[in-house]
Design an enzyme around this catalytic site. Structure first.
Site, short mmCIF file in Angstrom:
data_model
loop_
_atom_site.label_atom_id
_atom_site.label_comp_id
_atom_site.label_asym_id
_atom_site.label_seq_id
_atom_site.Cartn_x
_atom_site.Cartn_y
_atom_site.Cartn_z
N ASP A 451 0.83 -1.21 0.00
CA ASP A 451 0.00 0.00 0.00
C ASP A 451 0.87 1.27 0.00
OD1 ASP A 451 -2.37 1.47 0.13
OD2 ASP A 451 -3.23 0.17 1.66
N ASP A 518 -10.98 1.94 -3.03
CA ASP A 518 -11.51 1.61 -1.71
C ASP A 518 -13.04 1.59 -1.73
OD1 ASP A 518 -9.12 1.23 -0.47
OD2 ASP A 518 -9.00 3.24 0.40
C1 GLA Z 1 -5.80 1.82 2.23
C2 GLA Z 1 -6.22 0.68 1.33
C3 GLA Z 1 -7.26 -0.17 2.00
C4 GLA Z 1 -6.73 -0.68 3.32
C5 GLA Z 1 -6.27 0.48 4.18
C6 GLA Z 1 -5.56 0.01 5.41
O1 GLA Z 1 -6.83 2.74 2.36
O2 GLA Z 1 -6.68 1.16 0.10
O3 GLA Z 1 -7.63 -1.26 1.17
O4 GLA Z 1 -5.66 -1.56 3.09
O5 GLA Z 1 -5.38 1.34 3.48
O6 GLA Z 1 -5.17 1.05 6.22
#
Ligand code: GLA
Length: 729
Positions: A451, A518
């Site tokens: 990420d 997300d």
């Molecule tokens: C980001 C990612 C999510 C999740 C969060 C965790 O927003 O896009 O899928 O992994 O971080 O903090």
């Protein structure tokens, strides 16, 4: 010298005469019979005619356009030796096609042209122009400083010429939770410029910049498109100059003083990709075939994945996570991914980022009890990291505040309570690499969700006077991925960045999946999946089934719509299955079984997106490469209009074969009556047949005559399956 490259229906004719840098005479449909004479005639005959008060001859800019020729559009190279040497005049010193010197005319199928050139004894450049077997064109340049003084490179972009008929642009905007929103505009005199200073690809990246004949669609119109394969700051642009010439270009966006070449130093640009096609589907297919030929391959039998994020967020409770694993395995899930919250003091998003050590407080026996059980249940295991980021409240930030990127004494403005670890500093790089490798060495982990949750603002190196460091950071990120993959062959990487903010062909040389967004609401996902496939094929898109009420939008959707949306990507589940009813779990397992039965085609076939009269009606599908089978989705995002709706037409089939077309009912829809009102649809069309056996029609009839469109309710989808029956007599 003239060089012709030809592959997959595309010809590129390149002019390297008179010691000049390579200029493209033609990039577009294949030109049969292009021999030396024809190439010479065409290169001369296509030269622009000077207008009044024009330079003579009118400059034909190279892929690295040069000002000294009289080109007044954006130059390929901007930079200087403290103000001098700012207009390089390159003379070619070598021209090679597939490694062999070129003399006169040379032709190749797929192949790579390499032109080396020098600006006196100061700068040297190597330009590559490659036509790939997919018909995808790509170009890059390496610039080397041979002088004793420092050469500061401010900008290096490559540009591909496009036909004057390409008067309409399509590229993308977007934001967190709504990535890749298409936008259209006219290409007029001046520059359509997309600059990115986020230090990551961006949720709003231009993504693929297209120019085409007016009103081009998925099936029609001549379209030229470019993509800058880079995950740091970058540009895309379309430019039309006063002579009417037009270009699409792009490159890395360099911050002031970021690239200063000492004697012997070189700068490598990223690849600029170009795709020509008739219709957006053909443009996309060239990118898809390219990624599908990548090594290591991403295969269609990818495991159905559970990600625990929307199920538990930061609440890492072993019993709850074990229960989730049992339920996931029972539903047919094949991989279990533990998301954020397993390390350091990371109990919420305020602390712990940067400390990649399993939290003894939350995981007293390490991750072993969970991973062991996941493996016993026959699933693979994946783990979340965010290696380039640090919470100020972390052991790492306390120990090494100088490793945080900053352009001045003060740290940059915070985003999600985090700062950026400077991977350009060797100590910082080695530290994070060692921590990741220690986890991968200790545990049986086959998958990393990687990420990157903030923009890089004022991203400099404090220990070096705050000098900008995004260029180094991007290269170091690539190197880190390469080194970790080399240490753990077979490890899969998912590129995530606040959802879908790091999706580009640079990262996809090293990552095997991207997280689209997300936002898992299927209503919004329909559009995001549709447009994300403009660059990447379905098997690279993480596509999850989430809870009935979307955590992002609050909208509620039937499981059938959530699932019928998600199966057109790499399927996953992101839902607290302990909250699901028995009926939902049963339906979910049916959808997973359906996906497994069809993934050989869904994740390998040719993607087809239909142009529809009503923008709230989407029709898209996948046709197997041998044209034997296809699966299409008919989707209503709103009430169907006009009334009666336009006919359902399907493209991509073999016109000379007959297919049985029938509704493919899965999940709850299976029990719906084939006539009359049922889950997800109102009156079914007659062609479904009383028994749901459908009808048999030729590919030509399905494409050109079409069928009555089913009555679909808003935010519902119907799947149709097609199987080839016979050749037409
Ligand atoms: C980001 C990612 C999510 C999740 C969060 C965790 O927003 O896009 O899928 O992994 O971080 O903090």
């Amino acid at each position: 010298m003239l060089v012709a490259l030809c592959a997959a229906g595309v010809t590129v004719l390149i002019d390297v005469r008179d010691g000049r840098l390579p200029a493209i005479v033609h990039w577009g449909p294949e030109l049969p019979g292009l021999d030396a004479t024809e190439a010479e005639t065409l290169a001369g005959a296509a030269e622009p005619v000077p207008g009044s008060n024009n330079l003579e001859p009118v400059p034909r800019p190279s892929v690295l356009p040069e000002h000294h020729l009289g080109w007044t559009g954006r130059p390929g190279i901007r930079g200087s030796y403290a103000g001098s040497g700012w207009s390089p005049f390159f003379t070619a010193t070598g021209v090679r096609l597939n490694g062999e010197p070129v003399d006169g005319f040379a032709a190749s199928g797929p192949g790579v042209l390499e032109v080396t050139a020098a600006d006196g004894d100061r700068l040297g450049v190597t330009v590559l122009i490659e036509l790939l077997p997919t018909g995808l064109l790509r170009t890059r340049a390496t610039l080397t400083n041979h002088a004793a003084d420092i050469y500061q490179l401010d900008d290096l972009v490559l540009a591909l010429p496009i036909a004057a008929e390409a008067a309409e642009l399509l590229d993308f905007g977007g934001r967190h939770n709504l990535e890749r929103r298409p936008q259209r505009s006219a290409l007029t005199t001046g520059t359509h410029l997309r600059e990115n200073r986020k230090g990551r690809t961006g949720a709003d990246s231009a993504y693929v910049l297209h120019a085409g004949t007016p009103r081009f669609g998925f099936a029609g119109g001549s379209i030229w498109a470019v993509h800058t394969a880079w995950s740091g700051n970058h540009t895309h642009y379309a430019e039309r100059v006063f002579t009417g010439e037009q270009h699409l270009g792009g490159g890395e966006l360099l911050l002031p003083g970021e690239v200063r070449l000492a004697t012997g130093d070189s700068y490598d640009s990223p690849w600029l990709y170009g795709s020509f096609g008739t219709g957006l589907d053909e443009v996309a297919r060239r990118f898809h075939r390219h990624l599908r030929a990548r090594e290591p391959r991403v295969t269609a039998d990818r495991p159905v994945t559970l990600n625990v994020w929307e199920a538990v967020y930061f609440e890492h409770d072993l019993d709850r996570l074990l229960d989730l694993a049992e339920r996931a395995a029972a539903a047919g899930i094949e991989r279990y991914v533990l998301d954020d919250g397993w390390f350091g003091a990371r109990r919420d998003d305020h602390a712990g980022l940067g400390d990649w050590v399993v939290s003894p407080e939350v995981w007293p026996r390490g991750l072993h009890p969970l991973i062991d059980r996941v493996r016993e249940l026959g699933m693979r295991f994946g783990l979340w990291f965010e290696p380039e980021m640090v919470n100020p409240d972390s052991d790492l930030a306390r120990a090494h505040p100088e490793w945080i990127m900053a352009a001045r004494e003060e740290w940059p403005v915070e985003s999600r309570h985090q700062q950026v670890l400077n991977l350009g500093i060797p100590g910082a790089y080695e530290h994070v690499k060692a921590q990741i490798l220690a986890i991968l060495d200790e545990y049986d982990i086959g998958y990393v969700k990687w990420d990157h949750n903030r923009d890089l603002i004022e991203a400099g190196t404090r220990t070096d006077g705050g000098r900008p460091g995004v260029h180094e950071q991007t290269l170091a990120f690539y190197r880190l991925l390469d080194e970790i993959r080399a240490a753990h062959p077979g490890l899969e990487i998912e590129s995530c960045s606040s959802g879908g903010a790091r999706v580009d062909l640079g990262v996809l040389e090293r990552a095997d999946r991207i997280w689209v967004s997300d936002n898992i609401d299927p209503h919004d996902r329909q559009s995001m999946l549709r447009w994300t496939t403009q660059l990447i094929p379905p098997e690279f898109m993480g596509s999850h089934i989430a809870a009935g009420a979307s955590h992002t939008t609050g909208r509620r959707h039937d499981l059938s719509f959530r699932a019928a949306t998600a199966v057109f990507g790499h399927l996953g589940v992101e839902w607290d299955l302990a909250q699901a009813t028995e009926a939902e779990l049963h339906e979910l397992s049916e959808w997973i079984a359906f996906f497994k039965e069809h993934r050989g085609n869904l994740l390998d076939g040719d993607l087809v997106r239909m142009d529809t009269a009503d923008e709230d009606i989407l029709v898209h599908g996948v046709v197997s490469r041998d044209r034997e089978h296809a699966l299409f989705a008919l989707v209503a995002l709103d009430s169907v209009a006009p009334d009666p709706p336009a006919r359902l037409r399907l493209r991509g089939l073999d016109p000379a074969r007959r297919y049985r077309i029938r509704p493919q009912l899965a999940g709850a829809a299976r029990s719906a009556p084939s006539h009359g009102s049922g889950a997800g649809f109102g009156n079914a069309p007659a062609w479904w047949g009383a028994d749901g056996q459908g009808v048999t029609l030729s590919g030509a009839a399905l494409e050109h005559a079409g069928l009555a469109f089913p009555r679909i309710r808003p935010d519902q989808a119907v799947l149709c399956r097609l199987d080839a029956k016979e050749e037409l007599a």
